[in-house]
Motif scaffolding. Structure first.
Motif, PDB file in Angstrom:
ATOM      1  N   ALA A  75       0.765  -1.297   0.014  1.00 23.32           N
ATOM      2  CA  ALA A  75      -0.085   0.040   0.072  1.00 23.32           C
ATOM      3  C   ALA A  75       0.790   1.441  -0.116  1.00 23.32           C
ATOM      4  CB  ALA A  75      -1.037   0.054   1.175  1.00 23.32           C
ATOM      5  N   THR A  76       2.105   1.222   0.506  1.00 19.90           N
ATOM      6  CA  THR A  76       3.125   2.238   0.548  1.00 19.90           C
ATOM      7  C   THR A  76       3.376   2.693  -0.878  1.00 19.90           C
ATOM      8  OG1 THR A  76       5.107   1.055   0.627  1.00 19.90           O
ATOM      9  CG2 THR A  76       3.800   1.653   2.600  1.00 19.90           C
ATOM     10  N   TYR A  77       2.934   1.972  -1.771  1.00 26.16           N
ATOM     11  CA  TYR A  77       3.362   2.368  -3.348  1.00 26.16           C
ATOM     12  C   TYR A  77       2.364   3.657  -3.615  1.00 26.16           C
ATOM     13  CZ  TYR A  77       6.226  -1.536  -5.045  1.00 26.16           C
ATOM     14  OH  TYR A  77       6.934  -2.508  -5.481  1.00 26.16           O
ATOM     15  N   ILE A  78       1.246   3.905  -2.881  1.00 26.78           N
ATOM     16  CA  ILE A  78       0.239   4.940  -2.975  1.00 26.78           C
ATOM     17  C   ILE A  78       0.528   6.114  -1.937  1.00 26.78           C
ATOM     18  CG2 ILE A  78      -2.147   5.700  -3.279  1.00 26.78           C
ATOM     19  CD1 ILE A  78      -2.610   3.261  -4.848  1.00 26.78           C
ATOM     20  N   THR A  79       0.368   5.546  -0.622  1.00 25.92           N
ATOM     21  CA  THR A  79       0.140   6.231   0.587  1.00 25.92           C
ATOM     22  C   THR A  79       1.750   7.368   0.803  1.00 25.92           C
ATOM     23  OG1 THR A  79       1.561   4.717   1.995  1.00 25.92           O
ATOM     24  CG2 THR A  79      -1.006   4.537   1.927  1.00 25.92           C
ATOM     25  N   VAL A 115      -7.804   6.655 -10.709  1.00 27.36           N
ATOM     26  CA  VAL A 115      -7.040   5.303 -10.909  1.00 27.36           C
ATOM     27  C   VAL A 115      -5.495   5.840 -11.896  1.00 27.36           C
ATOM     28  CG1 VAL A 115      -7.029   3.160 -12.262  1.00 27.36           C
ATOM     29  CG2 VAL A 115      -9.061   4.007 -11.123  1.00 27.36           C
ATOM     30  N   PHE A 116      -5.751   6.568 -12.878  1.00 31.15           N
ATOM     31  CA  PHE A 116      -4.538   7.159 -13.467  1.00 31.15           C
ATOM     32  C   PHE A 116      -3.350   7.740 -12.615  1.00 31.15           C
ATOM     33  CE2 PHE A 116      -2.446  10.804 -15.320  1.00 31.15           C
ATOM     34  CZ  PHE A 116      -1.735  10.195 -16.349  1.00 31.15           C
ATOM     35  N   TYR A 117      -3.759   8.571 -11.630  1.00 30.42           N
ATOM     36  CA  TYR A 117      -3.242   9.266 -10.608  1.00 30.42           C
ATOM     37  C   TYR A 117      -2.323   8.316  -9.784  1.00 30.42           C
ATOM     38  CZ  TYR A 117      -1.677  12.645  -7.186  1.00 30.42           C
ATOM     39  OH  TYR A 117      -1.039  13.545  -6.026  1.00 30.42           O
ATOM     40  N   PHE A 118      -3.138   7.455  -9.294  1.00 29.62           N
ATOM     41  CA  PHE A 118      -2.646   6.469  -8.170  1.00 29.62           C
ATOM     42  C   PHE A 118      -1.598   5.581  -9.023  1.00 29.62           C
ATOM     43  CE2 PHE A 118      -6.468   6.582  -5.451  1.00 29.62           C
ATOM     44  CZ  PHE A 118      -5.679   7.790  -4.409  1.00 29.62           C
ATOM     45  N   ALA A 119      -1.986   5.025 -10.223  1.00 36.31           N
ATOM     46  CA  ALA A 119      -0.934   4.298 -11.014  1.00 36.31           C
ATOM     47  C   ALA A 119       0.104   4.936 -11.273  1.00 36.31           C
ATOM     48  CB  ALA A 119      -1.713   3.892 -12.143  1.00 36.31           C
ATOM     49  N   CYS A 120       0.286   6.362 -11.603  1.00 37.97           N
ATOM     50  CA  CYS A 120       1.498   7.104 -11.887  1.00 37.97           C
ATOM     51  C   CYS A 120       2.422   7.170 -10.574  1.00 37.97           C
ATOM     52  CB  CYS A 120       1.059   8.381 -12.592  1.00 37.97           C
ATOM     53  SG  CYS A 120       0.338   8.522 -13.899  1.00 37.97           S
ATOM     54  N   ALA A 121       1.586   7.262  -9.561  1.00 42.03           N
ATOM     55  CA  ALA A 121       2.353   7.388  -7.861  1.00 42.03           C
ATOM     56  C   ALA A 121       3.088   5.881  -8.078  1.00 42.03           C
ATOM     57  CB  ALA A 121       1.489   7.434  -7.102  1.00 42.03           C
ATOM     58  N   ALA A 122       2.369   4.825  -8.171  1.00 40.45           N
ATOM     59  CA  ALA A 122       2.840   3.461  -8.025  1.00 40.45           C
ATOM     60  C   ALA A 122       4.117   3.469  -8.924  1.00 40.45           C
ATOM     61  CB  ALA A 122       2.018   2.458  -8.321  1.00 40.45           C
ATOM     62  N   ALA A 123       3.939   3.861 -10.258  1.00 41.45           N
ATOM     63  CA  ALA A 123       5.088   3.636 -11.064  1.00 41.45           C
ATOM     64  C   ALA A 123       6.117   4.672 -10.693  1.00 41.45           C
ATOM     65  CB  ALA A 123       4.395   4.129 -12.295  1.00 41.45           C
ATOM     66  N   GLY A 124       5.996   5.593 -10.087  1.00 48.14           N
ATOM     67  CA  GLY A 124       7.002   6.507  -9.653  1.00 48.14           C
ATOM     68  C   GLY A 124       7.836   5.588  -8.586  1.00 48.14           C
ATOM     69  N   ALA A 125       7.176   5.157  -7.555  1.00 45.21           N
ATOM     70  CA  ALA A 125       7.708   4.234  -6.431  1.00 45.21           C
ATOM     71  C   ALA A 125       8.601   3.141  -6.958  1.00 45.21           C
ATOM     72  CB  ALA A 125       6.788   3.620  -5.412  1.00 45.21           C
ATOM     73  N   PHE A 126       7.823   2.528  -7.905  1.00 39.36           N
ATOM     74  CA  PHE A 126       8.568   1.192  -8.598  1.00 39.36           C
ATOM     75  C   PHE A 126      10.033   1.630  -8.995  1.00 39.36           C
ATOM     76  CE2 PHE A 126       9.318  -1.445 -12.139  1.00 39.36           C
ATOM     77  CZ  PHE A 126       9.399  -2.637 -11.724  1.00 39.36           C
ATOM     78  N   ALA A 127       9.898   2.885 -10.014  1.00 38.83           N
ATOM     79  CA  ALA A 127      11.133   3.033 -10.720  1.00 38.83           C
ATOM     80  C   ALA A 127      12.227   3.401  -9.502  1.00 38.83           C
ATOM     81  CB  ALA A 127      10.845   4.400 -11.356  1.00 38.83           C
ATOM     82  N   HIS A 128      11.767   4.193  -8.430  1.00 42.69           N
ATOM     83  CA  HIS A 128      12.758   4.276  -7.329  1.00 42.69           C
ATOM     84  C   HIS A 128      13.366   3.273  -6.602  1.00 42.69           C
ATOM     85  CE1 HIS A 128      14.327   6.721  -3.842  1.00 42.69           C
ATOM     86  NE2 HIS A 128      13.973   5.858  -3.157  1.00 42.69           N
ATOM     87  N   HIS A 204      10.017  10.436 -10.832  1.00 41.17           N
ATOM     88  CA  HIS A 204       9.614  11.497 -11.743  1.00 41.17           C
ATOM     89  C   HIS A 204       9.668  10.827 -13.166  1.00 41.17           C
ATOM     90  CE1 HIS A 204      11.107  15.332  -9.203  1.00 41.17           C
ATOM     91  NE2 HIS A 204      10.306  14.349  -8.626  1.00 41.17           N
ATOM     92  N   VAL A 205      10.574  10.079 -13.314  1.00 44.41           N
ATOM     93  CA  VAL A 205      11.046   9.461 -14.575  1.00 44.41           C
ATOM     94  C   VAL A 205       9.645   8.367 -14.597  1.00 44.41           C
ATOM     95  CG1 VAL A 205      12.087   7.883 -16.065  1.00 44.41           C
ATOM     96  CG2 VAL A 205      13.085  10.148 -15.120  1.00 44.41           C
ATOM     97  N   VAL A 209       6.783   8.030 -17.601  1.00 46.79           N
ATOM     98  CA  VAL A 209       6.620   7.082 -18.462  1.00 46.79           C
ATOM     99  C   VAL A 209       5.216   6.428 -18.393  1.00 46.79           C
ATOM    100  CG1 VAL A 209       7.358   4.734 -19.037  1.00 46.79           C
ATOM    101  CG2 VAL A 209       9.100   6.436 -18.566  1.00 46.79           C
ATOM    102  N   ALA A 210       4.766   6.372 -17.247  1.00 51.07           N
ATOM    103  CA  ALA A 210       3.438   5.751 -16.936  1.00 51.07           C
ATOM    104  C   ALA A 210       2.342   6.798 -17.429  1.00 51.07           C
ATOM    105  CB  ALA A 210       3.172   5.438 -15.323  1.00 51.07           C
ATOM    106  N   GLY A 211       2.592   7.865 -17.194  1.00 53.10           N
ATOM    107  CA  GLY A 211       1.559   8.889 -17.620  1.00 53.10           C
ATOM    108  C   GLY A 211       1.500   9.065 -19.212  1.00 53.10           C
TER     109      GLY A 211
END
Length: 259
Positions: A75-79, A115-128, A204-205, A209-211
């Motif tokens: 859940a921290t991918y979003i929180t 959904v898009f906003y949270f998916a981009c947040a999760a993608a940012g965490a994944f890339a980090h 950010h990257v 990419v997700a966006g």
């Protein structure tokens, strides 16, 4: 670099960008709560460790003490995106979301935009986590999600006029693709040259990419990419074919509060 002030892009499908406004409100509220508690307080430390995104924890390299586990680690991918380290950190993210979020929400619809906003947040965490898999420092901030919003706006409305404050003092009206494309390229440059710095350029990257990918499928049917329309300033006047005196164009209803 630049500070976005506002654009000339009216809403077309929704009356109010309530998801964008709600996200801004929640981010501000959570920041106020942590600010009142004090950045060095045990409450804030627990919140940052329990809700922030920690790559080493997600990758099972390290573990948090049970007393600090506030949500499931996935859940921290979003929180993490609702926590900010200071007023400047919060203000810059919310300003970008305020200027560009409403038109992306308009192009997608309320639910798909959320959904898009949270998916981009999760993608940012994944890339980090991909770049710094063993990091024990919590990642916080909405930058990854906001970067996805910026990328989507760039692909939807590259020619819309955006007023930006260049170098913190020069206001200029520019086609959106000039400042936003520069901003996007700068993130890719920094992720290579500033690995391990205080700013997570990788987040950010990842959001960018997700966006850029998700806007292809999340936008409404019939909403084009790379909109070719160039919005005119509201003060423009037009002359009719009879050669009579020009008439002022009726001022349309503003699309955003405070305009």
């Amino acid at each position: 670099m630049f500070i976005p002030l506002h654009d000339t892009n009216n809403l077309k499908h929704i009356r109010l960008q309530w998801v964008t406004l709600t996200l801004i409100g929640l981010n501000v509220l959570i920041w106020l709560i942590t600010e009142m508690a004090g950045l060095q307080s045990e409450f804030v430390t627990a919140a940052v460790l329990g809700l922030g995104f920690i790559p080493s924890v997600v990758n099972d390299i390290a573990e948090l003490p049970p007393s600090l586990v506030l949500v499931p680690e996935n859940a921290t991918y979003i929180t993490y995106s609702f926590l900010h380290g200071g007023l400047l950190h919060l203000g810059s993210n919310m300003l970008f979301l305020w200027v560009f979020g409403d038109n992306v929400e308009d192009a997608m619809g309320h639910i798909r935009f959320l959904v898009f906003y949270f998916a981009c947040a999760a993608a940012g965490a994944f890339a980090h986590a991909l770049l710094l898999p063993a990091s024990e420092s919590p990642l916080i901030g909405a930058s990854g999600a906001v970067a996805g919003v910026v990328a989507a706006y760039l692909m939807l409305h590259p020619k819309v006029r955006v007023w930006v404050l260049v170098l913190g003092r020069i206001p200029l009206p520019l086609p959106a693709f000039i400042p936003l494309l520069f901003w996007v390229l700068f993130q890719f440059f920094m992720v290579v040259t500033d690995v391990g710095g205080e700013v997570s350029w990788a987040a950010h990257v990842g959001g960018i990419v997700a966006g850029a990918v998700l806007v292809l499928v999340f936008r409404r049917s019939g909403v084009p990419l790379f909109d070719k329309r160039l919005e005119s300033p509201r003060a423009v006047i037009h002359k009719d074919d009879t050669g009579s005196r020009p008439k002022p164009v009726a001022t349309p209803a503003p699309k955003k509060w405070g305009r």
